[in-house]
Design an enzyme around this catalytic site. Structure first.
Site, PDB file in Angstrom:
ATOM      1  N   CYS B  34       0.898  -1.345   0.011  1.00  0.00           N
ATOM      2  CA  CYS B  34       0.055   0.047   0.064  1.00  0.00           C
ATOM      3  C   CYS B  34       0.858   1.231  -0.122  1.00  0.00           C
ATOM      4  O   CYS B  34       0.389   2.305   0.029  1.00  0.00           O
ATOM      5  CB  CYS B  34      -1.026  -0.024   1.412  1.00  0.00           C
ATOM      6  N   CYS B 103      -2.805   8.405   6.828  1.00  0.00           N
ATOM      7  CA  CYS B 103      -1.370   8.329   7.641  1.00  0.00           C
ATOM      8  C   CYS B 103      -1.545   8.840   8.705  1.00  0.00           C
ATOM      9  O   CYS B 103      -0.774   8.189   9.723  1.00  0.00           O
ATOM     10  CB  CYS B 103      -0.559   9.372   6.613  1.00  0.00           C
TER      11      CYS B 103
END
Lengths: 399, 142
Positions: B34, B103
């Protein structure tokens, strides 16, 4: 301490406008205000200039002026060419289209829309070298194939397809051939007659012209339907007052690019060669795509153990403008469809960097890139848990 | 898409970067497929995080959020570090672009994973759930 250097190495995204293009445009952004459709002197002056520009663009690609339709750019040209050819085919009961897996999204998303309308689309493999195979195209052609659309040069890795052979095969089978030549025109020789091209998309800002203008070449006799209706401009095929200054700038830029092409290609290829040679010394790196059939200025590499967006940002700190095919720069969670089409793993595709040069780059700028990329890669590898695992053997190197 | 000056500062000058030898807890989350992996190390003394470090593979915001997360938990009791939310990390960075919010979730998750590791090693109960990272839409994870 050397002076801070700014290096523009993202010419596949867009190029700086040439002086010739700028100077040609300026009067048309100030005192020359006519609409080419108007009958008075102001309008007729614009109409004459528009016609001269059409001639210049046509000449640069071996076409006739009446085969050039100005558009807002490459994406519009791709959309119009493909939709128009598909709908013409459907009227004759042909609903199969062949393209390649790593086309620009202006092509792929248009094909998605056509699939939803009931068209069948075959995407050719581009293999690890980024090139389609003629025997695979031959095998994919069917009785109901209406269109083949394969880009001339790829925007991310710069590989150049065997377009003449594709065109010749299509012509022999009575199948229309469209090519997205946005990255190629102005950089490598393109001749629509010799290459057997029926439809071709171009964009001015990729060869030092202005943004927001492009053209679609349509061979005489090939049916074309408008995307934008509402006026007689472009012989009824593209309504809307022409972007006069933009078109004039496009013609001036293309005239210059065509006349300097040989010299520029030699110069830019040499810069690229030196860059590729130096950066491929970085351990566990890889150059993507065929190096024998590629554009003079586009270099695409992967570096194991790092992520491309952070590399791009770090290079920006060193004054270098570049691009990456990582998921983080694509705006989705998937890395570039171009790199995946080459068969690269997701892990490797995330660590990609595109440096695209032009004749405006200097040897000193290449030195600067050569000194900064290894530093940036090392710095990111030092903080990368993936690199740590690659180094201690917990993860296997693949390049 | 634009990063805040704070994000760029933490990207340019990441705080607490590097491996930690003899860490009391290590948390690693994300996956290379990813495009982001965060590894956070903590040193704990009498229930207080006395030091935190990180290594990250990922984009600019992945590096900046790990840097900020380690700053936010240093000197804090373990119980407080567990309450660190992705929102707090985002706010401390003066915001993140919409497509980079994952994130901050990864940073929150990495901190909890490090604390969990510390608890496991020391026979302490760990009742917090490590929150599932939001990767809706990621074809590699679903």
């Amino acid at each position: 301490m050397i002076d801070f250097m700014r290096v523009y190495a993202d010419n596949a995204a867009t190029t700086p406008i040439s002086r010739a293009a700028l100077e040609a445009m300026l009067p048309w952004l100030s005192e020359k205000c006519g609409n080419p459709s108007s009958l008075h002197g102001f309008g007729q002056e614009a109409a004459r200039e528009l016609s001269a520009s059409r001639g210049t663009v046509a000449e640069a690609i071996g076409a006739r002026p009446q085969e050039i339709y100005f558009t807002s750019g490459g994406s519009e040209a791709d959309n119009q060419a493909i939709l128009s050819a598909a709908h013409a085919g459907a009227r004759g009961g042909k609903k199969h289209i062949i393209s390649s897996a790593f086309e620009h999204h202006a092509v792929l998303h248009t094909l998605d829309a056509l699939s939803a309308e009931g068209f069948e689309v075959t995407l050719l493999d581009v293999h690890s070298d980024g090139l389609v195979r003629m025997d695979e195209l031959r095998a994919a052609l069917r009785g109901d194939t209406v269109l083949v659309s394969v880009m001339l040069a790829n925007n991310e890795i710069g590989t150049v397809q065997p377009v003449s052979e594709i065109g010749s095969l299509c012509r022999g089978r009575g199948v229309l051939f469209h090519t997205d030549a946005v990255q190629a025109v102005g950089h490598i020789p393109v001749n629509v007659e010799e290459m057997n091209i029926d439809l071709m998309s171009m964009s001015a800002h990729k060869f030092h012209g202005p943004k927001g203008v492009g053209a679609l070449y349509v061979r005489s006799g090939v049916p074309l339907e408008p995307l934008i209706r509402g006026g007689a401009q472009e012989r009824g095929k593209r309504a809307g007052t022409e972007n006069v200054a933009g078109i004039i700038g496009m013609a001036a830029a293309l005239r210059e690019a065509a006349s300097d092409m040989g010299k520029n290609a030699v110069y830019v290829s040499a810069l690229r060669g030196r860059l590729a040679g130096a950066l491929s010394k970085i351990p566990h790196s890889k150059i993507n795509g065929s190096q024998s059939r590629c554009l003079p200025g586009t270099l695409n590499m992967c570096f194991e153990g790092i992520e491309g967006e952070s590399l791009l940002l770090l290079l920006n700190e060193y004054g270098i403008a570049s691009s990456s095919g990582s998921a983080c720069t694509s705006g989705s969670l998937e890395p570039s469809h171009v790199l995946l089409a080459l068969g690269l793993s997701h892990e490797l595709a995330h660590g990609s960097l595109r440096l695209s040069l032009s004749s405006y780059n200097t040897p000193e700028e290449i030195d600067h890139i050569i000194s900064c990329v290894p530093k940036a890669v090392s710095r990111l590898r030092d903080m990368s848990p993936v690199w740590e695992e690659l180094e201690n053997g917990k993860r296997k190197h693949c390049v | 898409m634009q990063y805040s000056e704070k994000v760029m500062d933490h990207f340019r000058n990441p705080r607490n970067i590097g491996k930690m030898d003899n860490a009391d807890g290590v948390g690693e989350v994300g996956n290379a497929r990813c495009g982001d992996i965060m590894k956070i190390y903590i040193k704990v003394d009498a229930g207080v995080i006395t030091d935190a470090k990180f290594n990250t593979f990922g984009c600019g915001s992945a590096i900046a959020t790990s840097s900020m997360a380690t700053e936010l938990i240093k000197g804090k009791p373990v119980s407080e570090a567990l309450k660190l939310s992705n929102r707090a990390v985002v706010e401390a960075l003066d915001g993140l672009p919409e497509n980079k919010l994952h994130c901050s979730v990864l940073a929150e998750q990495a901190v909890r994973a490090a604390v969990k590791d510390y608890c496991n090693k020391n026979g302490l109960p760990f009742s917090f759930d490590v929150p599932a990272e939001d990767r809706s839409g990621c074809p590699n994870c679903s």
